[in-house]
Design a protein around this motif. Sequence first.
Motif, PDB file in Angstrom:
ATOM      1  N   TYR A  53       1.169  -1.268  -0.013  1.00 42.83           N
ATOM      2  CA  TYR A  53       0.721   0.130   0.086  1.00 42.83           C
ATOM      3  C   TYR A  53       1.027   1.483  -0.156  1.00 42.83           C
ATOM      4  O   TYR A  53       0.480   2.455  -0.562  1.00 42.83           O
ATOM      5  N   GLU A  76      -9.195   1.113   9.334  1.00 38.62           N
ATOM      6  CA  GLU A  76      -9.520   1.606   8.100  1.00 38.62           C
ATOM      7  C   GLU A  76     -10.989   2.437   8.392  1.00 38.62           C
ATOM      8  O   GLU A  76     -10.983   2.710   7.433  1.00 38.62           O
ATOM      9  N   ASN A 134      -4.384  -6.707  -1.667  1.00 37.17           N
ATOM     10  CA  ASN A 134      -3.565  -7.101  -0.095  1.00 37.17           C
ATOM     11  C   ASN A 134      -3.191  -8.291  -0.045  1.00 37.17           C
ATOM     12  O   ASN A 134      -2.338  -8.970  -0.087  1.00 37.17           O
ATOM     13  N   ARG A 156      -7.885 -13.338  15.029  1.00 34.29           N
ATOM     14  CA  ARG A 156      -8.904 -11.882  15.179  1.00 34.29           C
ATOM     15  C   ARG A 156      -8.684 -12.135  13.890  1.00 34.29           C
ATOM     16  O   ARG A 156      -8.724 -12.479  12.786  1.00 34.29           O
ATOM     17  N   ASN A 189      -3.267 -13.069   8.135  1.00 30.06           N
ATOM     18  CA  ASN A 189      -3.141 -11.787   6.787  1.00 30.06           C
ATOM     19  C   ASN A 189      -2.406 -12.591   5.851  1.00 30.06           C
ATOM     20  O   ASN A 189      -2.078 -13.671   5.778  1.00 30.06           O
TER      21      ASN A 189
HETATM   22  O1  EAX Z   1      -4.707  -3.584   4.891  1.00 32.24           O
HETATM   23  O2  EAX Z   1      -7.107  -6.028   8.884  1.00 32.24           O
HETATM   24  C1  EAX Z   1      -6.320  -5.886   8.295  1.00 32.24           C
HETATM   25  O3  EAX Z   1      -6.362  -7.992   8.486  1.00 32.24           O
HETATM   26  C2  EAX Z   1      -6.025  -5.601   7.088  1.00 32.24           C
HETATM   27  O4  EAX Z   1      -5.195  -7.089   6.114  1.00 32.24           O
HETATM   28  C3  EAX Z   1      -4.718  -4.578   7.083  1.00 32.24           C
HETATM   29  O5  EAX Z   1      -5.407  -4.062   7.907  1.00 32.24           O
HETATM   30  C4  EAX Z   1      -4.044  -4.654   5.994  1.00 32.24           C
END
Ligand code: EAX
Length: 326
Positions: free
Chosen positions: A42, A74, A147, A171, A211
Amino acid sequence: MKGKFLLALALILLLPAGLAWAQGGKKIVLKAGHVVDDNHPYHHGLQKMSDILSQKTDGRISIQIYHSSQLGNERDLIEGMGMGTVDMAGTSSAPASGFVPGFTVFDLPYIFTSREHAYKVMDGDVGRELLDQLAEKDVIGLGYFENGFREITNSVRPIVKPEDLRNIKIRVMESPAPIATFRALGANPTPMAWGEVFTAMQQKTIDAQENPLPVIFGQRVYEVQKYLSMTDHFYAPALLLISRHTLESFSEADQKVIREAAAEAVTYERLVSKQQADDYLQQLKEKGLEVNENVDKAAFIEATKPVYAEFEKEFGQLIKRIRETQ
Ligand code: EAX
């Protein structure tokens, strides 16, 4: 003499052309936020956009990037652009589902069969329609960053089949689809903003997170987790966003330049994301993570199929269109 000069200058600035001249000469630095580190794709994508913008406008327009949640999580970034307090952001698409529910479908398990499939959907009608709905919230989607394919890390046990996730406190992003997916897999999902996750893993209030590798490596997840499972359970699109208030403060000509710079930045960011994902697997092994590449992916695909029934009523058409895009 001086009074006449100042009066003339004031008159020039009052005229639209005069203001345009003033704006034309004034440097504009856009504030852009994201929640990951300054080596994440990013960040590279936003920096590339800034470089192109600056080059196309002789340095008049550029972007100042605030990484690691400096401008908020975010969801905050999306709200901030809607209010005009944040100019731009790079975010995962998941939190956008709180503003445009249709984004939920992007976080359904194994809905994208490859990067190429994901790019066709993101860059096609489905992707554009979802961004157009976001525009109704005064947040303009300039395009889709990547991502990437998401993998599971945890501190309890090797995870190679769905049963291994039983009772694991994991999570997940703040979106209904990841919550439903990990419930279906027998885990205990906790939605949480990314900025809080490292501490939660450190304090063992969660056992796991999921992730793409660029996040796992860049955010030093390997320091507080033991196992990495290459499940590829989601492909996560990301959003390159700008506030409508910001975009519409520019001339039509500048708006065209901004959109052109964004398109080039998207292409570049996706290349960086793929390259980092390819490079980091070996580096994560060297950092000491026990990497389980022998994941029974067919079993995960089978075990997550029931999730679709929960979303069929609301998103059945979108799901069908995504599956038909190959
Ligand atoms: O946007 O919240 C997350 O796991 C996202 O993949 C990370 O913040 C990157």
